[in-house]
Design a protein around this motif. Structure first.
Motif, PDB file in Angstrom:
ATOM      1  N   ARG A 102       0.855  -1.174   0.000  1.00 25.27           N
ATOM      2  CA  ARG A 102       0.000   0.000   0.000  1.00 25.27           C
ATOM      3  C   ARG A 102       0.897   1.231   0.000  1.00 25.27           C
ATOM      4  O   ARG A 102       2.029   1.189   0.493  1.00 25.27           O
ATOM      5  CB  ARG A 102      -0.904  -0.017   1.243  1.00 25.27           C
ATOM      6  N   ILE A 103       0.374   2.340  -0.548  1.00 25.45           N
ATOM      7  CA  ILE A 103       1.147   3.570  -0.659  1.00 25.45           C
ATOM      8  C   ILE A 103       0.305   4.718  -0.112  1.00 25.45           C
ATOM      9  O   ILE A 103      -0.896   4.814  -0.375  1.00 25.45           O
ATOM     10  CB  ILE A 103       1.530   3.856  -2.123  1.00 25.45           C
ATOM     11  N   VAL A 104       0.967   5.601   0.646  1.00 24.39           N
ATOM     12  CA  VAL A 104       0.359   6.817   1.175  1.00 24.39           C
ATOM     13  C   VAL A 104       1.114   7.991   0.568  1.00 24.39           C
ATOM     14  O   VAL A 104       2.348   8.032   0.612  1.00 24.39           O
ATOM     15  CB  VAL A 104       0.447   6.856   2.715  1.00 24.39           C
ATOM     16  N   CYS A 105       0.398   8.937  -0.013  1.00 24.96           N
ATOM     17  CA  CYS A 105       1.044  10.064  -0.688  1.00 24.96           C
ATOM     18  C   CYS A 105       0.706  11.375   0.010  1.00 24.96           C
ATOM     19  O   CYS A 105      -0.465  11.659   0.277  1.00 24.96           O
ATOM     20  CB  CYS A 105       0.615  10.135  -2.153  1.00 24.96           C
ATOM     21  N   LEU A 106       1.755  12.172   0.279  1.00 19.96           N
ATOM     22  CA  LEU A 106       1.605  13.501   0.872  1.00 19.96           C
ATOM     23  C   LEU A 106       1.972  14.567  -0.145  1.00 19.96           C
ATOM     24  O   LEU A 106       2.800  14.344  -1.028  1.00 19.96           O
ATOM     25  CB  LEU A 106       2.533  13.669   2.081  1.00 19.96           C
ATOM     26  N   ASN A 107       1.378  15.738   0.035  1.00 21.08           N
ATOM     27  CA  ASN A 107       1.802  16.925  -0.700  1.00 21.08           C
ATOM     28  C   ASN A 107       1.529  18.131   0.185  1.00 21.08           C
ATOM     29  O   ASN A 107       0.430  18.286   0.718  1.00 21.08           O
ATOM     30  CB  ASN A 107       1.049  17.058  -2.025  1.00 21.08           C
ATOM     31  N   TYR A 108       2.556  18.959   0.377  1.00 21.87           N
ATOM     32  CA  TYR A 108       2.451  20.119   1.269  1.00 21.87           C
ATOM     33  C   TYR A 108       1.910  19.718   2.638  1.00 21.87           C
ATOM     34  O   TYR A 108       1.099  20.412   3.243  1.00 21.87           O
ATOM     35  CB  TYR A 108       1.571  21.207   0.654  1.00 21.87           C
ATOM     36  N   GLY A 109       2.373  18.564   3.129  1.00 20.19           N
ATOM     37  CA  GLY A 109       2.000  18.126   4.466  1.00 20.19           C
ATOM     38  C   GLY A 109       0.628  17.524   4.601  1.00 20.19           C
ATOM     39  O   GLY A 109       0.198  17.190   5.711  1.00 20.19           O
ATOM     40  N   ARG A 110      -0.073  17.370   3.482  1.00 10.88           N
ATOM     41  CA  ARG A 110      -1.437  16.834   3.531  1.00 10.88           C
ATOM     42  C   ARG A 110      -1.530  15.501   2.798  1.00 10.88           C
ATOM     43  O   ARG A 110      -0.869  15.287   1.781  1.00 10.88           O
ATOM     44  CB  ARG A 110      -2.427  17.820   2.908  1.00 10.88           C
ATOM     45  N   LEU A 111      -2.365  14.625   3.314  1.00 11.54           N
ATOM     46  CA  LEU A 111      -2.640  13.361   2.656  1.00 11.54           C
ATOM     47  C   LEU A 111      -3.482  13.615   1.417  1.00 11.54           C
ATOM     48  O   LEU A 111      -4.564  14.200   1.501  1.00 11.54           O
ATOM     49  CB  LEU A 111      -3.398  12.444   3.624  1.00 11.54           C
ATOM     50  N   ILE A 112      -2.978  13.189   0.242  1.00 14.84           N
ATOM     51  CA  ILE A 112      -3.752  13.406  -0.982  1.00 14.84           C
ATOM     52  C   ILE A 112      -4.206  12.099  -1.627  1.00 14.84           C
ATOM     53  O   ILE A 112      -5.102  12.111  -2.472  1.00 14.84           O
ATOM     54  CB  ILE A 112      -2.970  14.239  -2.016  1.00 14.84           C
ATOM     55  N   ALA A 113      -3.593  10.964  -1.245  1.00 15.29           N
ATOM     56  CA  ALA A 113      -4.006   9.685  -1.829  1.00 15.29           C
ATOM     57  C   ALA A 113      -3.486   8.557  -0.964  1.00 15.29           C
ATOM     58  O   ALA A 113      -2.436   8.673  -0.317  1.00 15.29           O
ATOM     59  CB  ALA A 113      -3.476   9.538  -3.252  1.00 15.29           C
TER      60      ALA A 113
END
Length: 266
Positions: free
Chosen positions: A222-233
């Motif tokens: 499983r993969i967790v993606c962040l952008n600018y400190g926020r969970l996006i996917a």
């Protein structure tokens, strides 16, 4: 896998003055999983690792490991609880042999009973046990044949393996790997992928931060993606591979997005 997660990131936020490094991060890792935490530079990945391992205190939210709140614990106490980590840079005892590196790690973690420390026969038995465990760890990480060589003389990729061996010397139930294949060539990366799977097969849950997208897609459950400190996917590799928000976060829209899609398709 167990019903309850081994690690829970429960709406964690981190602020440095007016800067928001992480905002409302929340995800779980189940026992036995290999989960990757990804995102572009500055997304908050290493900050999240530092919160999980006690080097930073969250401004909000909480981290639970096996049901225990980690904000109450210091880094060495978190390590003793079974949550170990590696760092982006290699950290080996360069002037010591590979075997002695692991033995040092085992000695630092082990606290034998008082009788084992003062009774010679028991002290020798404890030392023999630690030396046997050091050999097991080196066999696991594929460095048994390099045991007598100085750690500082090894190639970069092998020094990263020594770092993993040092983390495994703490006998963790979960291991956090911070950019483990950074700087490795393709063959070294494949060696590391096999190692991650072997470590998981030994009963250690894995959470890793990594920029090598083909490697992430290959090894992750499983993969967790962040952008600018926020969970996006969050999801399986196939879902993350095709997620427009993930592609845009890395390279923006248009041709760059197509390049990333081609890369992660491998």
């Amino acid at each position: 896998m167990s019903a309850a997660p081994i690690l829970r990131i429960d709406h964690v936020g981190v602020r440095f003055g007016g800067l928001v490094a992480i905002a409302d991060l929340h995800f779980d890792v189940a026992e036995g999983e290999i989960v990757s935490l990804i995102g572009p530079n500055g997304a908050g990945k290493t900050t999240a690792f530092n919160v999980m391992t006690g080097f930073l205190k969250p401004s909000q939210g909480r981290v639970l490991f096996k049901g225990e709140y980690l904000s109450r614990l210091k880094p060495h106490e978190i390590s003793r609880a079974g949550l170990a980590r590696t760092f982006q840079r290699t950290s080996v005892f360069a002037a010591d042999t590979v075997f002695d590196n692991v033995l040092i790690g085992l000695h630092r973690h082990a606290e034998p009973p008082l009788l084992d420390r003062v009774v010679p026969a028991r002290r020798r038995a404890d030392e023999a046990r630690l030396r046997a465990r050091a050999r097991e760890i080196l066999e696991l990480v594929g460095l048994a044949s390099r045991a007598d060589e100085l750690a500082g003389s090894l190639a970069y990729g092998e020094q990263r393996l020594v770092g993993v061996a040092l983390a495994l010397a703490t006998e963790p139930t979960m291991l956090l790997l911070d950019e483990p294949v950074s700087g490795m060539n393709a063959s070294e990366t494949q060696v590391f992928v096999r190692l991650i799977r072997r470590v998981r097969d030994e009963g250690v849950t894995i959470l890793l931060v990594e920029h090598d997208m083909p490697m992430v897609m290959e090894v992750s459950d499983r993969i967790v993606c962040l952008n600018y400190g926020r969970l996006i996917a969050e999801g399986a590799p196939a879902a993350i591979r095709a997620d427009p928000a993930v592609i845009e976060a890395y390279l923006g829209k248009g041709g760059a997005a197509r390049e990333l899609a081609a890369e992660v398709q491998g």
